[in-house]
Design an enzyme around this catalytic site. Structure first.
Site, mmCIF file in Angstrom:
data_model
loop_
_atom_site.group_PDB
_atom_site.id
_atom_site.type_symbol
_atom_site.label_atom_id
_atom_site.label_comp_id
_atom_site.label_asym_id
_atom_site.label_seq_id
_atom_site.Cartn_x
_atom_site.Cartn_y
_atom_site.Cartn_z
ATOM 1 N N CYS A 38 -16.216 45.721 50.775
ATOM 2 C CA CYS A 38 -17.110 45.880 51.845
ATOM 3 C C CYS A 38 -17.571 44.310 52.355
ATOM 4 O O CYS A 38 -17.838 44.111 53.571
ATOM 5 C CB CYS A 38 -18.389 46.608 51.669
ATOM 6 S SG CYS A 38 -18.257 48.105 51.169
ATOM 7 N N HIS A 43 -19.049 51.852 59.722
ATOM 8 C CA HIS A 43 -18.627 51.070 58.415
ATOM 9 C C HIS A 43 -17.221 50.971 58.342
ATOM 10 O O HIS A 43 -16.669 51.757 57.135
ATOM 11 C CB HIS A 43 -19.785 51.391 57.372
ATOM 12 C CG HIS A 43 -19.184 50.372 56.122
ATOM 13 N ND1 HIS A 43 -18.735 49.281 56.349
ATOM 14 C CD2 HIS A 43 -19.472 50.786 54.875
ATOM 15 C CE1 HIS A 43 -18.697 48.745 55.118
ATOM 16 N NE2 HIS A 43 -18.976 49.318 54.312
ATOM 17 N N LYS A 50 -25.416 52.261 59.037
ATOM 18 C CA LYS A 50 -25.808 53.786 59.408
ATOM 19 C C LYS A 50 -25.276 54.374 60.500
ATOM 20 O O LYS A 50 -24.789 55.329 60.543
ATOM 21 C CB LYS A 50 -27.086 53.899 59.003
ATOM 22 C CG LYS A 50 -27.875 55.090 59.259
ATOM 23 C CD LYS A 50 -27.706 56.097 58.362
ATOM 24 C CE LYS A 50 -26.871 57.115 58.511
ATOM 25 N NZ LYS A 50 -26.736 58.009 59.441
ATOM 26 N N CYS A 68 -26.411 58.256 54.545
ATOM 27 C CA CYS A 68 -24.876 57.804 54.251
ATOM 28 C C CYS A 68 -24.580 57.101 55.574
ATOM 29 O O CYS A 68 -24.604 57.635 56.651
ATOM 30 C CB CYS A 68 -24.166 58.758 53.774
ATOM 31 S SG CYS A 68 -24.725 59.526 52.313
#
Lengths: 467, 395
Positions: free
Chosen positions: B86, B339, B335, B209
């Site tokens: 990430c 992502h 969120k 998530c």
């Protein structure tokens, strides 16, 4: 004289009510429930659970051979006994042998062990997961389980007195190399000319050879494919009293094939009194009967059969039962980003299979899997390896992932376990109701079949609540 | 350790629309983000002397750097791909800054692209291919959720109280995302809906998530002393901090799943370089790695935005909301913005860059007169962290 040090059984955590199976087919059901191997269990893992318990109770020193018996070994070509010896963390300089193809192989392996133990110890392990046709009686009557018996010469508390064998060729119950399901000929022929006639011949032969009357036998372990045949054989051999003295709790498990006489033996030894004579028999293309005498109380596994039966989870879905047996293929889940590798599994076998972690010789930090460089003090190649599978631990933290599991067994409890030696085990939990998991919960490690990738079975350790 | 404070400036940035871009390929995403960055900086591909390219999956391992060359027709320059989960986007930015700070290059590009929605699966899959069994059935939500139970236990929160607390972070980020046109999601959600949503990895529900999105972001970086040749309002790099650690935190006997060395050390290094002693007061806004709501909570405390245990009161009082003391993830965060792994670090930096220039695409979320902003990504299992602090003035 050779004898038995201890015996242990592994009854899978899951059970299914027989009426759930019968109900799915809108037909009648036998009484009670049967055991079901979990989605991560097979004959090898069930045998490993039992064998681990037997070694802890009876002592792992001087084990010179390990025999594995099953008609449902995970591989047609590749020794389960060698894998078992490894996951039990036994030495490499020992004999291992698989016995199979016969429902007599479990008791036969025990006889072989008694005959060959000499001054050392021999571990006999068995696991069985036979599959009956959907809608058949066998589907309800079979059970899945593992068992192990630790045998040795000298002062073993349960002495072996003698045995009697009959060989009798008959095509009554079989599976060809291609069969998934157990096949059988007409029921009356199978029971009358097969099971009852031949088993009685072996049992009576043994009693006659040893000069025993039925009342001399305290416990008669004569596994039967169904309850009616079970009563029939006791009547035919005059052993009704000795048979009824065996706790009938295994009706709640089902008939576990080659493992069954050993599972029953483990249950019986838990209640054994000095002076008792115990007869154990098994049937399959002939029959075998062995006689034991309890000289003193044998070592007992930490968890009894009764305790295992008391703590089970219920599989309520027949569809999941079929899927666990590989008979239906549910919708695939998320893909794995794991690379199967026989090389890695072999190279890292001390951690992955033997379940050994490292303990730094300089600062004492414990880790799993084995680390060449200590994470705390960075000392290199100065560590002892430590077996974690004999230890207990406590849940340090966990999560319940609803999407990570198999589609037929979707919830994954990721768990960090604080082991008693300070190492942390980070893996999955099994044999638990995910909603009952909490911090501090005591757990043990257990070998499980993780997934099939690369065309072979990938085994590794999970944690499970102490039963 | 030395410092590159005020030695490097960003003179152009671009960010693609984020979301499920079914009709848009990896090359299109790269073109979309880089075109905006070129235009913003007033340069073209011929001016780029080196490209630092981040992508994780794209489309799979073994693609090297050629995906960036293929898309943008970059040629005859170094293109260096990194994959650091990430944090990859931040690492590309970090490499770009080091490259110009060293004096070797004058104008370089950091480009992050991730095309996740070509796989046919909603999630990222399980495990990372490092071992046949050790990471079996280990997913990102399941791994980050391990933080939650320890945090709840340490601060005496019941499961219900804990779920409500992290649920408030989802409500905040959804509210913020509603004011970000390029975000994947624009829907506001009430707390009751967050708490009633299906559980993904307990205690994390659906709204805890982040989105699994396609997207790209790009930065053009030059030496600070050259920056005003390109534009009047370059944004200066004040501090960077990168801390990578083992992905097996369980090897550390005292690891508590609440305090993360990677988080604490990456932020500490960045604060020191930027000369920040009280981040809670001195930062005007922050974009932090809210892959899951519990992660954002842990970051508040590990970064010193809140004192240990203080995140509970700060969340309840709205300290991190727009208009609060320190707005966090004002563009909706991972969120709601989404992502796309390798792009996220640069997307978060894009928001800080635009905020500091007061040129945010929707004025409703513009922070008034900001001077310093922080962007951050955190990968793993949570043991790999990268922080960048940007300012709109030298000194």
């Amino acid at each position: 004289m050779a004898g038995i040090f201890t015996a242990a059984a592994h009854i899978p955590y899951l059970k299914i009510e027989r009426k759930t199976i019968g109900g799915a087919w809108e037909r009648g059901a036998q009484k009670g429930c049967r055991s079901v191997a979990g989605s991560d269990e097979d004959s090898l893992t069930m045998a490993a659970e039992a064998a681990g318990a037997a070694l802890e109770a009876g002592g792992r020193e001087k084990v010179q051979a390990l025999y594995f018996a099953s008609t449902t070994a995970p591989y047609r070509e590749k020794a389960a006994a060698a894998m078992l010896a490894t996951v039990l963390d036994l030495g490499g300089n020992m004999e291992t042998l698989d016995l199979g193809n016969s429902l007599r192989s479990g008791l036969g392996a025990l006889k072989l062990a008694l005959d060959t133990a000499g001054d050392g110890k021999v571990l006999v392990a068995s696991g069985e997961k036979r599959i009956g046709y959907p809608r058949s009686d066998q589907e309800q009557l079979f059970g899945d389980a593992g068992a192990a018996v630790l045998v040795g010469g000298g002062d073993a508390p349960v002495a072996y007195l003698g045995g009697y064998a009959v060989t009798d060729e008959i095509t009554d119950v079989w599976r060809t190399q291609e069969d998934t399901y157990v096949q059988s000929w007409e029921g009356r022929f199978v029971t009358g000319e097969g099971y009852l006639r031949v088993t009685a011949q072996a049992v009576k032969g043994l009693m006659s050879q040893m000069g025993l009357k039925p009342e001399d036998i305290a416990k008669a372990i004569i596994p039967a494919p169904d309850p009616r045949s079970g009563m029939g054989i006791l009547k035919k051999t005059g052993l009704s009293q000795a048979g009824e003295a065996v706790d009938s709790q295994l009706e709640q498990v089902g008939f576990c094939g080659a493992a069954h006489p050993l599972v029953m033996l483990a249950a019986v030894l838990e209640q054994a009194q000095p002076g008792e004579k115990i007869l154990v028999a098994a049937y399959g293309d002939g029959a075998q009967a062995l006689l034991f005498e309890v000289k003193s109380a044998p070592a007992l596994p930490a968890v009894s059969v009764a305790q295992q039966l008391a703590k089970r989870g219920e599989l309520k879905s027949y569809a999941r039962f079929l899927s666990f047996n590989g008979l239906v293929e549910p919708q695939p889940g998320e893909p794995f980003r794991l690379v199967p590798s026989a090389t890695v599994t072999w190279r890292e076998r001390d951690s992955l299979l033997r379940c050994r972690g490292s303990k730094c010789q300089v600062c004492g930090t414990a880790a799993f899997p084995i680390q060449r460089i200590c994470d705390h003090c960075r000392s290199m190649d100065q560590f002892d390896t430590v077996r974690l599978s004999s230890m207990t631990g406590e849940v340090f933290t966990f999560s319940r992932d609803n999407l990570a599991g198999r589609p037929d067994d979707p919830v994954i409890v990721q768990t960090v376990v604080q082991m008693e030696n300070g190492a942390r085990f980070y893996g999955l939990m099994t044999d638990a109701d995910p909603n009952q998991v909490d911090l501090g919960m005591p757990v043990k490690l257990t070998l499980r079949r993780m997934h099939d990738l690369g065309g072979f079975h990938n085994y590794f350790w999970k944690c499970r609540p102490v039963r | 350790m030395g410092s590159i404070k005020d030695k490097v400036a960003i003179i152009g940035m671009g960010c693609s629309q984020f979301g499920e871009r079914w009709d848009t390929g990896m090359s299109d995403l790269a073109i979309e983000a880089s075109s905006e960055a070129f235009k913003d900086a007033g340069v073209g591909p011929e001016d780029i002397e080196a490209c630092f390219f981040s992508t994780v999956y794209a489309p799979m391992g073994g693609t090297g750097s050629s995906a960036a060359a293929d898309a943008l027709k970059l040629r005859d320059i170094p293109i260096i791909r990194n994959e650091n989960w990430c944090t990859s986007g931040h690492i590309a930015l970090f490499e770009a800054c080091m490259a110009v700070a060293s004096g070797m290059y004058d104008v370089v590009m950091a480009l992050g692209v991730e095309k996740l929605k070509d796989t046919g699966y909603a999630g990222l899959g399980m495990g990372r291919g490092m071992n046949p069994v050790l990471e079996a059935r280990r997913t990102a939500p399941g791994s980050f959720a391990l933080i939650a139970k320890r945090y709840f236990e340490k601060y005496g929160l019941s499961n219900e109280e804990g779920k409500e607390l992290i649920g408030r972070i989802a409500v905040k980020n959804h509210d913020n995302g509603s004011r970000a046109p390029k975000a994947h999601f624009h829907n506001k959600v009430p707390l009751e809906k967050v708490l009633a949503a299906p559980v993904i990895a307990w205690p994390l529900g659906l709204f805890d998530c982040c989105g699994n999105s396609d997207g790209a972001a790009c930065a053009i970086v030059t030496r600070a002393d050259m920056a005003k040749n390109f534009r009047d309002d370059p944004i200066y790099l004040k501090g960077v901090g990168v801390a990578m650690d083992s992905t097996m935190p369980h090897l550390r006997p005292n690891f508590d799943w609440i305090h993360f060395g990677a988080l604490m050390n990456s932020s500490k290094k960045a604060y020191e370089m930027a000369g920040i002693t009280n981040p809670r007061e001195e930062l005007d806004l922050a974009e932090v790695h809210d892959c899951f709501t519990i992660t954002e909570l842990a970051i508040y405390e590990n970064f010193g935005f809140s004192k240990p245990g203080g995140a509970i009161e700060d969340i309840r009082s709205g300290f991190f909301e727009i208009g609060g003391g320190l707005p966090v993830n004002i563009d909706g965060g991972l969120k709601c913005f989404g992502h796309p792994i390798g792009a996220s670090g640069l997307r978060m930096t894009y928001e800080i860059y635009k905020q500091l220039q007061q040129k945010v695409d929707n004025p409703e979320r513009q922070v008034k007169n900001p001077r310093l902003g922080l962007s951050h990504t955190f990968g793993g299992p949570p043991q790999i962290s990268a922080v960048a602090i940007l300012g709109n003035e030298k000194g």
